[in-house]
Design a protein around this motif. Structure first.
Motif, PDB file in Angstrom:
ATOM      1  N   PRO A  19      25.149  36.350  17.124  1.00 43.26           N
ATOM      2  CA  PRO A  19      25.512  37.562  16.374  1.00 43.26           C
ATOM      3  C   PRO A  19      26.720  38.282  16.982  1.00 43.26           C
ATOM      4  CG  PRO A  19      23.313  37.758  17.357  1.00 43.26           C
ATOM      5  CD  PRO A  19      23.781  36.375  17.620  1.00 43.26           C
ATOM      6  N   LYS A  20      26.911  38.122  18.336  1.00 44.20           N
ATOM      7  CA  LYS A  20      28.042  38.833  18.931  1.00 44.20           C
ATOM      8  C   LYS A  20      29.331  38.036  18.742  1.00 44.20           C
ATOM      9  CE  LYS A  20      25.900  41.672  22.433  1.00 44.20           C
ATOM     10  NZ  LYS A  20      24.950  40.844  23.218  1.00 44.20           N
ATOM     11  N   LEU A  21      29.245  36.699  18.735  1.00 44.93           N
ATOM     12  CA  LEU A  21      30.456  35.889  18.610  1.00 44.93           C
ATOM     13  C   LEU A  21      30.330  35.115  17.316  1.00 44.93           C
ATOM     14  CD1 LEU A  21      33.100  34.852  19.672  1.00 44.93           C
ATOM     15  CD2 LEU A  21      31.875  33.242  21.115  1.00 44.93           C
ATOM     16  N   THR A  22      30.970  35.614  16.267  1.00 48.88           N
ATOM     17  CA  THR A  22      30.853  34.970  14.972  1.00 48.88           C
ATOM     18  C   THR A  22      32.139  35.225  14.200  1.00 48.88           C
ATOM     19  OG1 THR A  22      29.488  34.735  12.996  1.00 48.88           O
ATOM     20  CG2 THR A  22      29.714  36.936  13.892  1.00 48.88           C
ATOM     21  N   GLY A  23      32.256  34.656  13.011  1.00 52.82           N
ATOM     22  CA  GLY A  23      33.425  34.923  12.178  1.00 52.82           C
ATOM     23  C   GLY A  23      34.690  34.298  12.731  1.00 52.82           C
ATOM     24  N   PRO A  24      35.857  34.876  12.437  1.00 52.58           N
ATOM     25  CA  PRO A  24      37.131  34.257  12.811  1.00 52.58           C
ATOM     26  C   PRO A  24      37.292  34.077  14.314  1.00 52.58           C
ATOM     27  CG  PRO A  24      37.490  36.006  11.217  1.00 52.58           C
ATOM     28  CD  PRO A  24      36.043  36.059  11.590  1.00 52.58           C
ATOM     29  N   LYS A  25      36.771  34.992  15.117  1.00 56.47           N
ATOM     30  CA  LYS A  25      36.900  34.814  16.566  1.00 56.47           C
ATOM     31  C   LYS A  25      36.162  33.564  17.032  1.00 56.47           C
ATOM     32  CE  LYS A  25      36.327  38.109  19.482  1.00 56.47           C
ATOM     33  NZ  LYS A  25      35.679  39.297  20.073  1.00 56.47           N
ATOM     34  N   LEU A  26      34.966  33.354  16.481  1.00 55.11           N
ATOM     35  CA  LEU A  26      34.202  32.156  16.837  1.00 55.11           C
ATOM     36  C   LEU A  26      34.946  30.915  16.385  1.00 55.11           C
ATOM     37  CD1 LEU A  26      31.613  30.623  17.655  1.00 55.11           C
ATOM     38  CD2 LEU A  26      30.799  31.021  15.336  1.00 55.11           C
TER      39      LEU A  26
END
Lengths: 647, 333, 183
Positions: A19-26
């Motif tokens: 949940p903390k590292l998700t989306g475009p950064k992941l």
């Protein structure tokens, strides 16, 4: 630090998805971890299953085109009686190259290539098991194909038929090195197929997404599993047969020499023990394609999934008990033949059940007649004819007339083109958006479908007549006045139509790369996991590993699909699950890109090719292979584990 | 639709062939035609059922819109399971019936071949047939090549051997094929029921000239067969004029005699077709060329141009020698 | 496609050893008319005054190291019953053919001349009984019995009872005249 002290340390900060590292950064971090090194060496080192699958399919399609061109040449020669376009020796080389290329260099590799590409995507994982073995498998296949075709270009092509019966392929009558080239090509492709099959089996059994129990796997994945196990059991037989032949030819052993208690029939048994499962290795993945396409285009799940799965397994097992039906004319005891007649007839039962399930799915669903489904319909119309002629030739009294005639040529083209190539073309159309991000042209697709379907019937149906009218196989010419002129002329015309149609299909593939409509992630509205990621998929396949709870995750959970959190992001890591119920089990590192599979192939190629000329090459050539394998398997330096390991 | 066309073309092409599996002139082939018809009926019915079901399935509810939302994509109607059972039973019954029919045909073929009254041995070579009529009396053995004569209605047993690679003995109008495998002895049974001239062909790829390894088969009345047999027992006809004498001299002392045999002459080679009654055959070089003077000239002058790769070398004959040899061979009736 | 070129180039370079068109060339027709002209001088090694034998006949290149010539020669060796005197190279009534002693010369044209002309003490003359093409094919095969021909053109064995070690392993014998040990 002692283990006890290390256990008391706070866990190191290892980046994981969640949940903390998700989306475009992941996705940025994952893309970096899973990308290939740059440059040409990076391209050679790729272990990404999508790269390897794509290379397999494209290389196989090139071999299809080459072998198809040879077929057109053969049909030109046979279009008239007593034709002299091509002489006897050259014709024999051409039909040997056509058959060998189609069977060893196109049919099995293209299916394995599709399987390598699709399987991890369909089961929700990031890579195949044993990625470097996968890469080695492709390079070895390419080396074997190059061996055969370079020999053809250098005018030393094998001329003994794709089945290479001794004594014709033996040391006395197989003059020169042509037969050795054939036999060694078999070794290459067999090693490649085995390597790919091992990787696929392990992937399917251990790397499925959590919740994807065996009973929830897509049918294509079941087909891949059954096929891969069949490859593992059947390929060694042909490798043994060809190695014994090479040994007879190179060092004068007597395996196939009847004067010294060898037997020409030993070859036939060993070859066909492989050869019959081989055609099911080609056919079963095609049934997997059909199941996926039928489900998607009927907008419903396959009717009676357990029946379809059991039919696949039953076909795979029964396929190993049929091989003597290729040897009905050899004078073996008739009571033994009865068993093989019964077995050959009964293998049509599981296939009949699958056909029922497909038609029932279409019946209960709402079919959309787009190009992939058109190919499936063409497949059913065509393959069933081939299957029924197969039932005809399963009977010994009928086979004794029809064996080694054009009736058999018609039969196997009906089951191989109708039963494998039509579904393949449908599958390429179906998964093309997934692989490239573009749709193939629907209009051009329909044109090429109708041309190939009707052209195929025109080309191959008359061959049934030619066979009954007395035309044997593997003849470079036939005399006038036997009623063979009309069937052969029709076949030749039909083959031209098929050639143009395949060309149109390829043009469609090439042109749509730039000019096709852009594809959404799930343009067909399909239910399986590969459509849950973008088109084309990123290098890491899925940003988060999905969790499934049904056979049709995208139709049931859709946007609300659960995902797994906690896999590492800065190192390649996979989630292994249990075999039966796919409960999460282990985290496993996945291999980094490596040049060693390519170098191992080079070393193996040198060893295999030079062993055609001298037995010492096996010993001397083994040195570079051992060096390459040692470098490949050299363990990574054991860095201290950054996290506590639960023991 | 393909089936209709097939039947039409079958009717048109089948009956007249000399190398035709629908000829039905032999007992085994007649059984084949009957069994094939049975299989075709059953297979056609199954195909029509599958095709009709497919067409109806695709046609009845074709739509263009996507409707997963109604959540019915897992439901199956109650009729499906009984339909599956009926279908499976139908297939099983069909296959069992066909297997039983096949079995009875096999039994009939075995019975037809169980009491042979004529015995031949055919030895296959690359790319010709060595035919010997067996007899317990050595003076009644007939040796010929690339042709078989059979008396109608007499069951014959053909012992099959090979001197080099695997070949296949196939006379479609009479019977199915049997392979000739080096190191093994197989056999075929022929029971011709109708007189006629037929053609057989090698049906297992045996090398560069596999396509030109045919066999002339003559099925005739017992009287005609006995006449033929008696003529075959005679030695080669002696030369009747100076040209034939010159040919005789060449053939029996030069290259020809190294490989060919002409009974009653010094030409005693045994690795090539027997030429004792060569001119009585219908074809030259195992069906490669019809027997006539022009073809004989072409063959003797340059066999490699007619059948490239075969083992008869091109000798490079002077014109006089060629005329003489052809004159002599033509007289070997 | 450019991306696959490097591997193809590597494969081509490595398989250069296969590029032996001479070995694999299939002969169908010989050159009959030219061969009916008799050679002027027999190329054997026995000359009055120990002169050197004539240069190698240009036809040698066509038959030496040619797999199909050797294979056809092997068939002819059996068909013409050479084994009746020479056995399968070991000799009996006739001289051994797998050793290093060649009284009339062991070059292919010298062996062909021996077959063509016959030799004293029982070797029949085959001129007129076999074509010159067939005789050269036989000569090429006879050369393999003593290992003179390149090993990749030779077949390891025939489909018969084993009578020699595999031909592909035969040691190459030197060509010595028959009387060399009596110098």
């Amino acid at each position: 630090m002692t283990p006890a002290e290390r256990a008391k340390q706070p866990p190191a900060k290892v980046p994981r998805d969640g949940p903390k590292l998700t989306g475009p950064k992941l996705e940025e971090k994952l893309a970096e971890t899973w990308s290939n090194p740059p440059g040409f060496i990076g391209w050679l080192s790729s272990v990404d299953h999508k790269d390897i699958g794509r290379r397999y399919v494209i290389t196989a399609l090139i071999f299809l085109a080459l072998a198809g061109a040879l077929a057109v040449v053969m049909r030109l020669q046979l279009s008239k009686p007593d034709n002299d376009l091509i002489g006897a020796a050259r014709y024999n080389e051409i039909f040997t190259m056509h058959g060998t290329t189609m069977m060893f260099l196109f049919a099995v590799p293209v299916m394995q290539g599709m399987q390598i590409y699709l399987t991890p995507l369909m089961i929700g994982t990031r890579s195949n098991a044993f990625p470097r073995l996968n890469a080695f498998s492709y390079w070895t296949y390419l080396a074997g194909g190059c061996l055969l075709w370079v020999a053809f270009i250098l005018n030393i092509a094998p001329d003994i038929g794709w089945f290479a019966y001794p004594p014709l392929s033996g040391p006395q009558f197989g003059v020169g090195k042509r037969a050795d080239i054939w036999a060694q090509m078999v070794t290459f492709t067999e090693v490649a197929a085995l390597a790919a099959a091992v990787s696929l089996t392990a992937t399917i059994l251990k790397q499925r997404a959590p919740g994807m129990s065996l009973a929830r796997m897509p049918i294509f994945v079941w087909a891949t599993l059954v096929t891969s196990l069949m490859v593992i059991f059947s390929m060694p037989s042909v490798a043994l047969a060809s190695s014994l032949l090479l040994s007879d030819r190179l060092v004068g052993t007597h395996f196939y020499n009847p004067a010294e208690n060898g037997d020409a029939l030993l070859w036939q048994h060993l070859f066909w023990f492989f050869g019959h499962p081989e055609v099911y290795i080609i056919f079963l993945p095609a049934t997997g394609f059909v199941s996926e396409i039928v489900a998607t285009f009927s907008r419903r799940t396959i009717v009676m999934y357990p029946i379809v799965v059991m039919s696949l397994v039953a076909t795979g097992i029964l396929a190993f008990g049929l091989w003597v039906h290729h040897m009905f004319a050899t004078g073996l005891p008739r009571i033994g033949y009865s068993f093989y007649t019964a077995a050959s007839m009964s293998v049509s039962i599981p296939t009949g059940l699958q056909i029922f399930c497909w038609i029932a799915t279409l019946w209960e669903g709402r079919p959309r007649l787009q190009v992939p489904l058109l190919y499936v319909i063409g497949f059913i119309f065509t393959f069933v004819i081939g299957g029924l002629t197969g039932v005809i030739i399963a009977a010994v009294p009928l086979d004794l007339q029809l064996h080694d005639t054009y009736f058999i040529v018609a039969h196997f083209h009906y089951v191989l083109i109708g039963g494998a190539v039509f579904p393949l073309l449908g599958a390429i159309t179906y998964w093309y958006p997934k692989a490239t991000g573009r749709m193939m042209s629907e209009t051009l697709g329909k044109v090429s479908f109708w041309m190939i379907f009707l052209g195929f019937q025109l080309a191959f149906f008359p061959m049934h007549i030619a066979g009954i009218n007395g035309m044997p196989r593997r003849v470079y010419s036939y005399p006038a006045g036997m009623g063979l002129e009309l069937p052969n002329l029709l076949s030749s015309i039909g083959s031209m139509v098929v050639a143009v149609a395949v060309l149109l299909f390829v043009i469609n593939m090439v042109v749509s790369l730039r000019g096709g409509l852009k594809a959404a992630p799930n343009p067909w509205g399909a239910p399986s996991l590969e459509w849950a990621t973008s088109c084309p998929p990123p290098k890491y396949n899925f940003p988060h590993i999905p969790v499934v709870d049904s056979r049709t995750p995208l139709w049931d959970a859709g946007e609300k699909m659960s995902v797994v959190h906690g896999l590492r992001v800065e190192e390649r890591e996979l989630l292994l699950t249990t075999v039966m119920h796919a409960k999460p089990d282990l985290r496993e590192p996945s291999a980094e890109p490596s040049i060693w599979p390519f170098i191992a192939t080079l070393a193996t190629t040198v060893m295999f090719v030079s062993s055609i000329f001298s037995p010492w090459a096996v010993v001397i050539g083994a040195m570079p292979v051992i060096i390459a394998l040692t470098a490949w398997f050299w363990p990574k330096s054991p860095a201290p584990e950054r996290e506590p390991v639960i023991s | 639709m393909q089936r209709g066309g097939a039947y039409l073309s079958l009717c048109v092409t089948s009956c007249a062939g000399v190398q035709n599996a629908f000829g039905g002139q032999g007992a085994e082939d007649a059984n084949f035609v009957r069994l094939f018809a049975v299989f075709m009926v059953v297979c056609t019915v199954m195909y029509l059922i599958v095709s009709a079901a497919l067409v109806i399935a695709v046609w009845r509810r074709r739509q263009a819109t996507l409707t997963i939302e109604d959540r019915k994509h897992h439901e199956t109607s109650a009729a499906t399971r009984p339909a599956l059972i009926v279908w499976t039973v139908l297939i099983a019954v069909g296959l069992v019936g066909l297997t039983i029919a096949s079995f009875f045909t096999d039994r009939s073929n075995a019975a037809n071949g169980s009491k042979p009254r004529l015995s031949l041995t055919v030895t296959a070579n690359q790319w010709w047939w060595d035919v010997e009529y067996n007899s317990p009396d050595a003076s009644k053995i007939v040796r010929t090549a690339n042709e078989i004569h059979l008396p109608v209605g007499v069951p014959a047993q053909v012992t099959l051997k090979s001197n080099d690679v695997i070949h296949s003995f196939w006379i479609p109008n009479l019977a199915g094929k049997q392979d000739l495998i080096p190191g093994r002895v197989t056999d075929a049974q022929l029971l011709p029921r109708k007189t006629g001239l037929f053609r057989g062909q090698c049906a297992e790829f045996c090398g560069v000239q596999h396509a030109q390894m045919a066999l002339d088969v003559t099925v005739e009345s017992k009287a005609a067969f006995d006449r033929w047999y008696a003529a075959q027992l005679q030695p080669g006809r002696p030369p009747a004029n100076p040209l034939q004498l010159a040919g005789y001299r060449y053939v029996t002392t030069r290259e020809c005699s190294s490989c060919h045999n002409i009974s009653g002459t010094p030409a005693g080679g045994h690795v090539a077709p027997d030429l004792t009654h060569f001119a009585s055959r219908r074809s030259i070089a195992a069906g490669a060329l019809p027997m006539n003077r022009g073809n004989l000239y072409g063959w003797v002058a340059d066999p490699q141009s007619q059948k490239p790769g075969n083992h008869m070398p091109t000798v490079g004959l002077a014109a006089n020698d060629l005329h003489a040899i052809v004159a002599y061979l033509e007289a070997l009736k | 496609m450019s991306l696959r070129c490097p591997n193809s180039v590597l494969a081509l370079a490595m398989i250069a050893a296969l590029c032996s068109c001479d070995r694999e060339e299939r002969q169908t027709r010989g050159k009959p008319l030219g061969e009916t002209i008799p050679t002027v001088a027999s190329p054997d090694t026995i000359f009055p005054g120990r002169a050197t034998p004539p240069p190698l006949d240009p036809r040698a290149a066509q038959y030496e190291g040619n797999a199909s010539a050797i294979a056809e020669g092997q068939r002819l060796y059996n068909w013409m019953n050479c084994a009746g005197c020479h056995f399968h190279g070991g000799g009996g009534m006739g001289v051994a053919l797998m050793d290093d002693k060649w009284r009339y010369g062991g070059r292919i044209d010298q062996i062909a001349a021996s077959i063509l002309e016959g030799r004293p003490n029982g070797m029949p003359a085959w001129r007129g009984k076999l074509t010159e093409q067939q005789i050269w094919q036989l000569a090429a095969y006879v050369r393999t019995l003593s290992g003179q021909e390149r090993k990749d053109a030779v077949s390891a064995r025939a489909d018969e009872v084993s009578n020699t070690p595999p031909q592909t392993q035969t040691k190459r014998e030197p060509l010595r005249p028959a009387d060399s040990d009596q110098q």
